[in-house]
Enzyme design. Sequence first.
Site, PDB file in Angstrom:
ATOM      1  CG  ASP A  34      11.616-137.037  -8.799  1.00  0.00           C
ATOM      2  OD1 ASP A  34      11.009-135.984  -9.058  1.00  0.00           O
ATOM      3  OD2 ASP A  34      12.651-137.093  -8.105  1.00  0.00           O
ATOM      4  CB  THR A 126      13.915-121.739 -16.163  1.00  0.00           C
ATOM      5  OG1 THR A 126      12.500-121.863 -16.242  1.00  0.00           O
ATOM      6  CG2 THR A 126      14.313-120.316 -16.494  1.00  0.00           C
ATOM      7  CD  GLU A 156       7.651-123.507 -16.474  1.00  0.00           C
ATOM      8  OE1 GLU A 156       6.507-123.102 -16.225  1.00  0.00           O
ATOM      9  OE2 GLU A 156       8.676-123.084 -15.899  1.00  0.00           O
ATOM     10  CG  PHE A 157       5.673-119.187 -20.554  1.00  0.00           C
ATOM     11  CD1 PHE A 157       6.793-118.356 -20.497  1.00  0.00           C
ATOM     12  CD2 PHE A 157       5.453-119.904 -21.718  1.00  0.00           C
ATOM     13  CE1 PHE A 157       7.655-118.246 -21.584  1.00  0.00           C
ATOM     14  CE2 PHE A 157       6.304-119.801 -22.809  1.00  0.00           C
ATOM     15  CZ  PHE A 157       7.409-118.971 -22.748  1.00  0.00           C
ATOM     16  CG  ASN A 216      10.387-115.974 -15.357  1.00  0.00           C
ATOM     17  OD1 ASN A 216       9.202-115.852 -15.642  1.00  0.00           O
ATOM     18  ND2 ASN A 216      10.890-117.104 -14.892  1.00  0.00           N
ATOM     19  N   GLY A 261       3.641-103.940  -3.429  1.00  0.00           N
ATOM     20  CA  GLY A 261       3.533-104.601  -2.133  1.00  0.00           C
ATOM     21  C   GLY A 261       4.871-105.048  -1.610  1.00  0.00           C
ATOM     22  N   GLY A 265       8.945-113.233  -5.027  1.00  0.00           N
ATOM     23  CA  GLY A 265       9.752-114.303  -4.439  1.00  0.00           C
ATOM     24  C   GLY A 265       9.468-115.572  -5.211  1.00  0.00           C
ATOM     25  CB  CYS A 268      10.323-118.766 -11.257  1.00  0.00           C
ATOM     26  SG  CYS A 268       9.830-120.482 -11.494  1.00  0.00           S
ATOM     27  NE  ARG A 338      10.699-123.523  -4.876  1.00  0.00           N
ATOM     28  CZ  ARG A 338      10.548-123.921  -6.135  1.00  0.00           C
ATOM     29  NH1 ARG A 338      11.588-124.341  -6.827  1.00  0.00           N
ATOM     30  NH2 ARG A 338       9.363-123.905  -6.711  1.00  0.00           N
TER      31      ARG A 338
HETATM   32  C1  UDX Z   1       6.546-117.008 -12.379  1.00  0.00           C
HETATM   33  C2  UDX Z   1       6.076-116.619 -13.789  1.00  0.00           C
HETATM   34  O1  UDX Z   1       4.861-115.873 -13.702  1.00  0.00           O
HETATM   35  C3  UDX Z   1       5.845-117.859 -14.609  1.00  0.00           C
HETATM   36  O2  UDX Z   1       5.484-117.491 -15.928  1.00  0.00           O
HETATM   37  C4  UDX Z   1       7.136-118.657 -14.647  1.00  0.00           C
HETATM   38  O3  UDX Z   1       6.948-119.824 -15.375  1.00  0.00           O
HETATM   39  C5  UDX Z   1       7.581-118.984 -13.238  1.00  0.00           C
HETATM   40  O4  UDX Z   1       7.706-117.785 -12.470  1.00  0.00           O
HETATM   41  P1  UDX Z   1       5.343-117.835 -10.175  1.00  0.00           P
HETATM   42  O5  UDX Z   1       6.684-117.792  -9.524  1.00  0.00           O
HETATM   43  O6  UDX Z   1       4.471-119.017  -9.927  1.00  0.00           O
HETATM   44  O7  UDX Z   1       5.492-117.717 -11.760  1.00  0.00           O
HETATM   45  O8  UDX Z   1       4.538-116.578  -9.655  1.00  0.00           O
HETATM   46  P2  UDX Z   1       3.952-115.191 -10.174  1.00  0.00           P
HETATM   47  O9  UDX Z   1       2.487-115.274 -10.098  1.00  0.00           O
HETATM   48  O10 UDX Z   1       4.539-114.721 -11.443  1.00  0.00           O
HETATM   49  O11 UDX Z   1       4.452-114.263  -8.967  1.00  0.00           O
HETATM   50  C6  UDX Z   1       5.831-114.165  -8.648  1.00  0.00           C
HETATM   51  C7  UDX Z   1       6.026-113.269  -7.458  1.00  0.00           C
HETATM   52  O12 UDX Z   1       5.761-111.918  -7.782  1.00  0.00           O
HETATM   53  C8  UDX Z   1       5.139-113.585  -6.251  1.00  0.00           C
HETATM   54  O13 UDX Z   1       5.912-113.451  -5.088  1.00  0.00           O
HETATM   55  C9  UDX Z   1       4.061-112.533  -6.305  1.00  0.00           C
HETATM   56  O14 UDX Z   1       3.543-112.248  -5.036  1.00  0.00           O
HETATM   57  C10 UDX Z   1       4.830-111.353  -6.880  1.00  0.00           C
HETATM   58  N1  UDX Z   1       4.001-110.412  -7.642  1.00  0.00           N
HETATM   59  C11 UDX Z   1       3.382-110.820  -8.775  1.00  0.00           C
HETATM   60  C12 UDX Z   1       3.895-109.104  -7.214  1.00  0.00           C
HETATM   61  O15 UDX Z   1       4.450-108.718  -6.181  1.00  0.00           O
HETATM   62  N2  UDX Z   1       3.152-108.224  -7.959  1.00  0.00           N
HETATM   63  C13 UDX Z   1       2.533-108.602  -9.092  1.00  0.00           C
HETATM   64  O16 UDX Z   1       1.875-107.743  -9.708  1.00  0.00           O
HETATM   65  C14 UDX Z   1       2.645-109.932  -9.528  1.00  0.00           C
END
Ligand code: UDX
Length: 548
Positions: A34, A126, A156-157, A216, A261, A265, A268, A338
């Site tokens: 880093d 990404t 990555e996911f 995404n 809901g 956010g 990603c 974020r």
């Molecule tokens: C996401 C992707 O899932 C992941 O594969 C990628 O690598 C990075 O971005 P992440 O940002 O960690 O991962 O969160 P995720 O669990 O996907 O949720 C993203 C946002 O969507 C959150 O704010 C969550 O609260 C919201 N969300 C998720 C919903 O509002 N409803 C849902 O059904 C699922």
Amino acid sequence: MSRRPRLTVFGTGYLGTAHAACLASLGFEVLGVDVDAARARGLQAGILPFYEPGLEPLLRAGLRAGRLAFTTSYPAAAEFGDVHFICVGTPQRPGSGGADLTQFESCFAGLAPLLHRPCLVVGKSTVPPGTAAAYGQRLPGTAPAGTGAELAWNPEFLREGHAVADTLRPDRVVAGVWSDHAAATLREVYAEPLAAGVPFLVTDPATAELVKVAANAFLATKISFINAMAEVCEVTGADVLSLADALGRDPRIGGAGLRPGLGFGGGCLPKDIRALAARAAELGAGEALSFLHEIDAINQRRRTRLVDLAREAAGGRLDGRRVGVLGVAFKPGSDDIRDSPALEVAARIQALGARVAVFDPAAMDRASQVHPDLDYRGSVLGAARDADALLLLTEWPEFSAADPVVLAKAVARRAIVDARHALDAAAWRDSGWDYRAPGRPGDPAGLPGALGDSAGAPGALAGHPAGVPRHAAGPREAEEPLPGRCDLTRRAPKRFAVKRLDIYGSSSMAACDRRGLPSAWNWRAPPGRSAAPSTRPWPRRAARCRYG
Ligand code: UDX
């Protein structure tokens, strides 16, 4: 290469640190790199600079075993590694929707001229379409190893809060490669998950980088779809939770990612859909992805809707009101703020003149650096103290477990907005709370002056009770009488009166027509009962009546 390949990981954020620690746990020698010396030093001391369940023990185990180390030195990393993973951030470019590739460019430009022996450079960040091809062409001309240095793309996911599990047991490994040798090297790195049955999908690098942003975009679309339906539910009286449940049972649709809901956010989804739309426009395919702008707009509207619901819950105004906020992280299990919908709603409510008290189990430090003006409390009870309205904005399990009876004693007014549908609505109503949740009928969301609030409340549909269709044709006929009790609480404007129903211990608001009949649209049947309300009129003057 007869020995196992040695790995480097450039960029030690959520992705890079999880990747480095997990690969060390699989027995590889890993060097994390880093440019932030303090971060590298902290990691070398076993201190995780963010909250991620299960990651710190893995980090420390790797350090203890001598398989994991951190540095700021690019020459040391170039000398050490056979496979170099680039996991640096690609944030949104200020003032545009496009991705800012500055970190990626500087990492590549720093590393490539140091690559003297054959190696594989693997992009994991990404990036917008076209990035892999551009860097793949540059690498042999920049690295002293020439064509011995090869580029591959391996997106990555991982989800924050599940980073360890998602790294060790991903749904799939996508290997975007130009050669069999690159595919074989990635197979070796992921040998253990592959042996456990994780699918290994070999593609060209252009497809691999697109898989990530397309995934995404799809997830964001699914979330915004159900949130758009929540908006429709609010004007038709349908229940978005039941709707999501019924939709999700269709295997072609699936229930994951269909949780309505406050919207998405984090670091990603929001920036990735903007970057993809911006890149598609640059490439002349803007029309194909123009719907992503609408996905973004639906997502932003959830935040505005929550501010409106908070105002209604607080008695029609926010200025001078005390509002308790539960949760500021963008999702539970993370301290990431974020583009957090929860933090944005809290800040907007504060800007509208409310005094906002906040509690979050993990994200308070980070939130207080960005919004020192909010009042940070040490517990759920602290945030609820003297509140005119309480808002649940991030669905941490401890919030779902909160006792409405205990909290009722702490607040000034028993008004809760459950932005994430994380609470048992019936339990909260039974404890005397005015419970509101976006997209759900039978609750007083949008009802002017509901539950004895004299101030009145401007709703999304001014002068029209939420959960009641604008052109409701009146109650449906039913054969069986409505069980339960009702009490008349308030007469709503125009055609509808608002009544409180108490059915089998679960109370809810109902809009009724002139004859005093509950509207079929916001009627939730108790288990085993007909969904249709009775045709018998409710006694008009009775404050409380047995019925059926
Ligand atoms: C996401 C992707 O899932 C992941 O594969 C990628 O690598 C990075 O971005 P992440 O940002 O960690 O991962 O969160 P995720 O669990 O996907 O949720 C993203 C946002 O969507 C959150 O704010 C969550 O609260 C919201 N969300 C998720 C919903 O509002 N409803 C849902 O059904 C699922």
